[in-house]
Design a protein around this motif. Structure first.
Motif, mmCIF file in Angstrom:
data_model
loop_
_atom_site.group_PDB
_atom_site.id
_atom_site.type_symbol
_atom_site.label_atom_id
_atom_site.label_comp_id
_atom_site.label_asym_id
_atom_site.label_seq_id
_atom_site.Cartn_x
_atom_site.Cartn_y
_atom_site.Cartn_z
ATOM 1 N N LEU A 26 39.424 0.216 -1.339
ATOM 2 C CA LEU A 26 38.871 1.637 -1.430
ATOM 3 C C LEU A 26 39.433 2.083 -2.839
ATOM 4 C CD1 LEU A 26 38.333 3.043 1.976
ATOM 5 C CD2 LEU A 26 36.686 2.658 0.419
ATOM 6 N N TYR A 27 40.768 2.042 -2.618
ATOM 7 C CA TYR A 27 41.595 2.802 -3.823
ATOM 8 C C TYR A 27 41.084 2.350 -5.223
ATOM 9 C CZ TYR A 27 45.506 3.833 -6.763
ATOM 10 O OH TYR A 27 46.356 4.095 -7.821
ATOM 11 N N THR A 28 41.101 0.975 -5.157
ATOM 12 C CA THR A 28 40.979 0.219 -6.397
ATOM 13 C C THR A 28 39.344 0.712 -6.967
ATOM 14 O OG1 THR A 28 42.333 -1.576 -5.831
ATOM 15 C CG2 THR A 28 40.888 -1.883 -7.534
ATOM 16 N N GLY B 54 44.891 10.720 -15.380
ATOM 17 C CA GLY B 54 44.829 9.266 -14.998
ATOM 18 C C GLY B 54 44.955 8.227 -16.087
ATOM 19 N N VAL B 55 45.183 7.035 -16.110
ATOM 20 C CA VAL B 55 45.354 5.998 -17.220
ATOM 21 C C VAL B 55 44.241 5.850 -17.715
ATOM 22 C CG1 VAL B 55 47.657 5.288 -16.187
ATOM 23 C CG2 VAL B 55 45.564 3.963 -15.492
ATOM 24 N N GLY B 56 43.039 6.365 -17.231
ATOM 25 C CA GLY B 56 41.880 6.086 -18.023
ATOM 26 C C GLY B 56 41.808 7.039 -19.280
ATOM 27 N N SER C 179 38.394 -5.803 -13.448
ATOM 28 C CA SER C 179 39.808 -6.018 -14.328
ATOM 29 C C SER C 179 40.768 -5.675 -13.473
ATOM 30 C CB SER C 179 39.476 -5.178 -15.533
ATOM 31 O OG SER C 179 40.554 -5.160 -16.563
ATOM 32 N N GLU C 180 40.661 -4.355 -12.668
ATOM 33 C CA GLU C 180 41.991 -3.784 -11.654
ATOM 34 C C GLU C 180 42.052 -4.648 -10.463
ATOM 35 O OE1 GLU C 180 41.266 0.330 -12.123
ATOM 36 O OE2 GLU C 180 43.011 0.856 -10.865
ATOM 37 N N THR C 181 40.808 -5.331 -9.998
ATOM 38 C CA THR C 181 41.141 -6.068 -8.804
ATOM 39 C C THR C 181 41.936 -7.167 -9.091
ATOM 40 O OG1 THR C 181 39.150 -5.174 -8.058
ATOM 41 C CG2 THR C 181 40.104 -7.295 -6.858
ATOM 42 N N ILE D 251 38.260 7.195 -13.957
ATOM 43 C CA ILE D 251 38.438 8.172 -13.314
ATOM 44 C C ILE D 251 40.093 7.997 -12.959
ATOM 45 C CG2 ILE D 251 37.670 7.694 -11.070
ATOM 46 C CD1 ILE D 251 37.658 10.617 -10.606
ATOM 47 N N GLU D 252 40.407 6.660 -12.800
ATOM 48 C CA GLU D 252 41.749 6.422 -12.336
ATOM 49 C C GLU D 252 42.419 7.400 -11.158
ATOM 50 O OE1 GLU D 252 42.626 3.436 -12.845
ATOM 51 O OE2 GLU D 252 41.595 2.485 -14.117
ATOM 52 N N SER D 253 43.596 7.655 -11.670
ATOM 53 C CA SER D 253 44.589 8.573 -10.605
ATOM 54 C C SER D 253 43.689 10.008 -10.598
ATOM 55 C CB SER D 253 45.868 8.656 -10.893
ATOM 56 O OG SER D 253 46.374 7.287 -10.794
ATOM 57 N N VAL D 254 42.999 10.441 -11.524
ATOM 58 C CA VAL D 254 42.431 11.744 -11.085
ATOM 59 C C VAL D 254 41.435 11.719 -9.882
ATOM 60 C CG1 VAL D 254 40.967 13.463 -11.856
ATOM 61 C CG2 VAL D 254 42.188 12.385 -13.504
ATOM 62 N N ASP E 14 47.264 -0.832 -20.860
ATOM 63 C CA ASP E 14 46.803 -2.315 -21.044
ATOM 64 C C ASP E 14 47.238 -3.102 -19.836
ATOM 65 O OD1 ASP E 14 49.749 -2.551 -21.552
ATOM 66 O OD2 ASP E 14 49.401 -3.181 -23.624
ATOM 67 N N TYR E 15 47.921 -2.329 -19.118
ATOM 68 C CA TYR E 15 48.049 -3.319 -17.698
ATOM 69 C C TYR E 15 47.024 -3.504 -16.970
ATOM 70 C CZ TYR E 15 48.297 0.766 -14.681
ATOM 71 O OH TYR E 15 47.628 1.929 -14.068
ATOM 72 N N ILE E 16 45.809 -2.704 -17.079
ATOM 73 C CA ILE E 16 44.556 -3.239 -16.768
ATOM 74 C C ILE E 16 43.694 -3.178 -17.943
ATOM 75 C CG2 ILE E 16 42.548 -1.948 -15.350
ATOM 76 C CD1 ILE E 16 44.307 -0.059 -14.169
HETATM 77 N N1 GLN Z 1 48.164 6.663 -13.043
HETATM 78 C C1 GLN Z 1 46.936 6.061 -12.960
HETATM 79 O O1 GLN Z 1 45.835 6.615 -13.311
HETATM 80 C C2 GLN Z 1 46.945 4.816 -12.135
HETATM 81 C C3 GLN Z 1 45.842 4.218 -11.338
HETATM 82 C C4 GLN Z 1 45.555 2.816 -11.295
HETATM 83 N N2 GLN Z 1 44.285 2.376 -10.812
HETATM 84 C C5 GLN Z 1 46.886 2.318 -10.715
HETATM 85 O O2 GLN Z 1 46.942 2.032 -9.434
HETATM 86 O O3 GLN Z 1 47.743 1.644 -11.500
#
Ligand code: GLN
Length: 328
Positions: free
Chosen positions: A195-197, A265-267, A164-166, A67-70, A31-33
């Motif tokens: 780019l990462y985001t 990934g956190v997704g 949301s992430e930005t 996809i997040e961290s994957v 929920d931090y995103i």
């Molecule tokens: N573990 C994750 O999936 C984290 C990715 C997320 N975008 C972050 O930077 O916090």
């Protein structure tokens, strides 16, 4: 020892994993995103991609999630493809941090060494290295087309997730500027972080992640498209990185339990690579305290145990060649 398995055996294992794990109630959506908190928690899917490109899929394997961290995996491979594995080892590293994925402490403890492209610091550093440096659009095209080659299909950003992430990535901003402070970022920090985001906000399905995993499992050749996506020597490099840190501070427990190199990934997605054999993926949003999907972990651990997929055992699991069609 060699243990041969066939498609039916894989299907039976994937179906049994789904049935055994579908009632699992543990964990909580990230929920931090804010976007991630709103994804339905009951979604659950498992997919396995075999060397012939066939995907065995059960449950919500066509649902598009973040996809997040994957995404750290494809960008790490692309960086190694562009620069060579040794340069990534020298500039970023291949160590576990033993700390959470977004740890600033990890960066402070190892000032000139962000440890691995599979945690936030190293991933932002990897994004900074992607060529053409200085060209945000060119770099983005390189990352997205590489991911599309790995999955054998198009991928797109989930705009709402990206926004949301930005709007909330203050911790990652600090990491990007600390990397600059320690001369461990190789392009503009804001550009690299964006780019990462963006790459974390790409939408994928469990089916696509299974194909990506199978492309890694087959040494860089996509089993669906037959395209050689990256240099074959890089497969063991990325697989060892996944085995080392794929579940952050829970990686050792995961590897001890399953023997399966995998990345979370956190997704809610997890991608597992069985070198030379198959790619696995599972998706379910609720996470444990390290940010790894609870249900997807259970499902993949069950499949790895049932099919003997661990890479450290004395039994090597291989896919049996299909029976030749009977002569007419
Ligand atoms: N573990 C994750 O999936 C984290 C990715 C997320 N975008 C972050 O930077 O916090």
């Amino acid at each position: 020892m060699i243990q041969k398995i066939d498609k039916q055996t894989v299907r039976a294992a994937v179906e049994a994993a789904y049935d055994r794990c579908k009632e699992e109630q543990g964990g909580k959506n990230a929920d931090y995103i804010p976007y991630l908190a709103g994804v339905p928690s009951t979604l659950f899917g498992i997919a396995a991609c075999l060397p012939d490109g066939d995907v065995v899929a059960v449950g919500d394997t066509d649902y598009v999630f973040g996809i997040e961290s994957v995404s750290k995996v494809p960008t790490a491979i692309l960086a190694m493809d562009q620069y060579g594995a040794k340069e990534i080892l020298d500039r970023i590293g291949a160590d576990a941090t033993g700390l959470p994925f977004n740890s600033i402490m990890a960066l402070l403890l190892e000032k000139e060494h962000p440890s691995t492209p599979l945690v936030n610091a190293g991933a932002i550093s990897a994004c900074s290295m992607i060529r053409p440096t200085g060209d945000a659009d060119g770099k983005w095209r390189a990352i997205v087309s590489f991911i599309a080659d790995l999955t054998g299909s198009e991928v797109e950003v989930i705009d709402e997730l990206y926004r949301s992430e930005t709007a909330t990535n203050f911790n990652n901003k600090s990491i990007a500027w600390l990397l600059k402070n320690y001369a461990r970022i190789y392009d503009d920090p804001e550009l690299s972080l964006d780019l990462y985001t963006r790459q974390c906000s790409l939408g994928v399905t469990a089916r696509q992640l299974a194909v990506m995993a199978a492309t890694i499992a087959s040494g860089g050749v996509n089993p669906l498209t037959r395209k050689e996506v990256f240099k074959p020597g890089l497969a063991p490099k990325i697989t060892s990185m996944m085995a080392t840190v794929g579940f952050y501070e829970h990686t050792g427990d995961w590897l001890f339990t399953t023997g399966l190199p995998a990345k979370t990934g956190v997704g809610g997605g997890i991608m597992g690579v069985v070198p030379g054999v198959m790619g696995l993926a599972a998706f379910a949003p609720p996470l444990d305290e390290a940010g790894n999907s609870v249900k997807a972990q259970r499902a993949l651990a069950y499949i790895a145990g049932r099919l003997n997929l661990g890479v450290f055992g004395t039994t090597r699991c291989v896919m049996a060649e299909p029976e030749p069609a009977p002569q007419a």
